[in-house]
Design a protein around this motif. Structure first.
Motif, PDB file in Angstrom:
ATOM      1  N   ARG A 169       0.831  -1.209   0.000  1.00 42.47           N
ATOM      2  CA  ARG A 169       0.000   0.000   0.000  1.00 42.47           C
ATOM      3  C   ARG A 169       0.862   1.254   0.000  1.00 42.47           C
ATOM      4  O   ARG A 169       0.469   2.285  -0.560  1.00 42.47           O
ATOM      5  N   LEU A 170       2.031   1.196   0.627  1.00 42.15           N
ATOM      6  CA  LEU A 170       2.948   2.329   0.586  1.00 42.15           C
ATOM      7  C   LEU A 170       3.485   2.545  -0.817  1.00 42.15           C
ATOM      8  O   LEU A 170       3.643   3.681  -1.272  1.00 42.15           O
ATOM      9  N   VAL A 171       3.775   1.437  -1.508  1.00 39.39           N
ATOM     10  CA  VAL A 171       4.233   1.539  -2.896  1.00 39.39           C
ATOM     11  C   VAL A 171       3.140   2.150  -3.767  1.00 39.39           C
ATOM     12  O   VAL A 171       3.398   3.052  -4.585  1.00 39.39           O
ATOM     13  N   ASP A 172       1.929   1.668  -3.607  1.00 38.15           N
ATOM     14  CA  ASP A 172       0.810   2.206  -4.396  1.00 38.15           C
ATOM     15  C   ASP A 172       0.586   3.678  -4.083  1.00 38.15           C
ATOM     16  O   ASP A 172       0.279   4.482  -4.990  1.00 38.15           O
ATOM     17  N   MET A 173       0.755   4.049  -2.828  1.00 33.80           N
ATOM     18  CA  MET A 173       0.580   5.452  -2.452  1.00 33.80           C
ATOM     19  C   MET A 173       1.637   6.318  -3.130  1.00 33.80           C
ATOM     20  O   MET A 173       1.348   7.416  -3.632  1.00 33.80           O
ATOM     21  N   GLY A 174       2.888   5.823  -3.145  1.00 34.98           N
ATOM     22  CA  GLY A 174       3.950   6.567  -3.806  1.00 34.98           C
ATOM     23  C   GLY A 174       3.674   6.755  -5.282  1.00 34.98           C
ATOM     24  O   GLY A 174       3.882   7.842  -5.843  1.00 34.98           O
ATOM     25  N   ARG A 175       3.203   5.700  -5.912  1.00 41.19           N
ATOM     26  CA  ARG A 175       2.881   5.804  -7.336  1.00 41.19           C
ATOM     27  C   ARG A 175       1.719   6.758  -7.572  1.00 41.19           C
ATOM     28  O   ARG A 175       1.677   7.471  -8.578  1.00 41.19           O
ATOM     29  N   SER A 176       0.755   6.770  -6.651  1.00 39.19           N
ATOM     30  CA  SER A 176      -0.384   7.683  -6.815  1.00 39.19           C
ATOM     31  C   SER A 176       0.028   9.139  -6.700  1.00 39.19           C
ATOM     32  O   SER A 176      -0.652  10.031  -7.232  1.00 39.19           O
TER      33      SER A 176
END
Length: 260
Positions: free
Chosen positions: A154-161
C-alpha cells in the motif's frame, strides 16, 4: 524523555552484580589452589598480563592486524550482500537468478570451506579474509532481501499515486522501509565476523589475536588466552554498540525508538 537517535538501552548497576560475584569466586578459587594456574589463571593475573601486553605494545600491534582482517572481510561481505539483495529484491529475474544460489550457500557450513580456501588461496591473508567475507554475506543479504519484499504494498501504491517513478519509489519507499532489516542483518554479520576471525586466525597466522592464542596454548599461558578472549568479547560488544547508535540515529523517525 529519551531524545530521538539516542541508543535504545540503559546500563543498570544491578546487572553487574552477578559478573562481579563470579570474578570474586574465581579469584578466591585460584588463590586457594582449587583452580591451578595451568587450568585457568586468576583474574588478578589476567589483569597484570593485560597491562604488560599493552605496555609492551604486543597487544595493540596484534589487535591492529586482527582488526584489519575483520574490517576488510566484513566490508567485502556486507557490500556483496547489499548488492545481491538489491538485485534479488527489486527484480523478479534477479530473484530467480540469485536467491537459489544464496539458499545453497546458506546450507554450506563456512568452516567446511576452510580447507578449500587454503587450496585456492594458500595460507596467507587471503583465505582468512575470504572466510570472514563469505560468512558475513548471507545475514545482510537475507535480511535486506526480506526487508525489501516485506514493505507494505500500500505504501508503494501510495507513492505511485503521488506520481513517483520507479527509481523514486525505490529510493523513497522501498529502501527506507527495508533499512531496519538491513541494520538487523548488519548486527548479525558483525557478530559472525568476530566468530570467524577466531577460526580464520588458526590458519598459520603470524600475527593477530589468534597468533597470540596459539603461542599461549603451546606454553600453557592461560592468562594470555583469557586476555585475548576478553579482547574478542570487547570487539563484539563494541561492534554491536556502534550498530545500535547508527540504528538510533538512522531510525529516529520510528515511534518505537522514542520513549514518551
Amino acid at each position: 524523555m529519551k531524545k530521538p537517535g539516542s541508543p535504545s538501552f540503559t546500563l543498570r548497576p544491578g546487572r553487574w552484580l552477578s559478573p562481579l560475584l563470579l570474578l570474586l569466586l574465581w579469584e578466591a578459587a585460584s588463590r586457594t589452589g582449587l583452580i591451578p594456574p595451568r587450568t585457568l589463571a586468576a583474574p588478578s593475573a589476567v589483569i597484570e598480563t593485560l597491562a604488560e601486553m599493552i605496555w609492551s605494545g604486543e597487544l595493540p600491534s596484534n589487535l591492529l592486524v586482527s582488526f584489519g582482517r575483520v574490517a576488510i572481510g566484513l566490508g567485502i561481505g556486507v557490500s556483496l550482500g547489499i548488492v545481491l539483495a538489491l538485485v534479488a529484491g527489486l527484480s523478479r529475474s534477479g530473484e530467480v537468478a540469485i536467491d537459489p544460489l544464496m539458499q545453497i550457500k546458506r546450507a554450506i557450513p563456512v568452516v567446511a570451506l576452510a580447507p578449500l580456501f587454503i587450496v585456492w588461496f594458500g595460507i596467507g591473508e587471503t583465505p582468512k579474509i575470504a572466510l570472514i567475507a563469505f560468512a558475513t554475506l548471507f545475514p545482510v543479504y537475507l535480511n535486506l532481501y526480506n526487508g525489501i519484499r516485506g514493505v507494505d504494498v500500500r505504501l508503494v501504491d501510495m507513492g505511485r499515486s503521488f506520481g513517483l517513478g520507479r527509481a523514486q519509489v525505490i529510493g523513497h519507499v522501498l529502501l527506507p522501509g527495508a533499512l531496519p532489516s538491513l541494520l538487523v542483518g548488519l548486527r548479525y554479520s558483525l557478530t559472525i565476523a568476530i566468530v570467524m576471525l577466531v577460526i580464520a586466525e588458526q590458519i598459520n597466522a603470524t600475527a593477530g589475536l589468534g597468533y597470540l592464542v596459539n603461542n599461549a596454548r603451546d606454553f600453557m599461558r592461560t592468562d594470555i588466552i583469557v586476555v585475548c578472549l576478553m579482547v574478542y568479547a570487547l570487539l563484539g560488544l563494541g561492534a554491536d554498540l556502534i550498530v545500535r547508535v547508527i540504528e538510533g540515529r538512522a531510525l529516529a523517525w520510528r515511534p518505537s525508538l522514542v520513549e514518551a
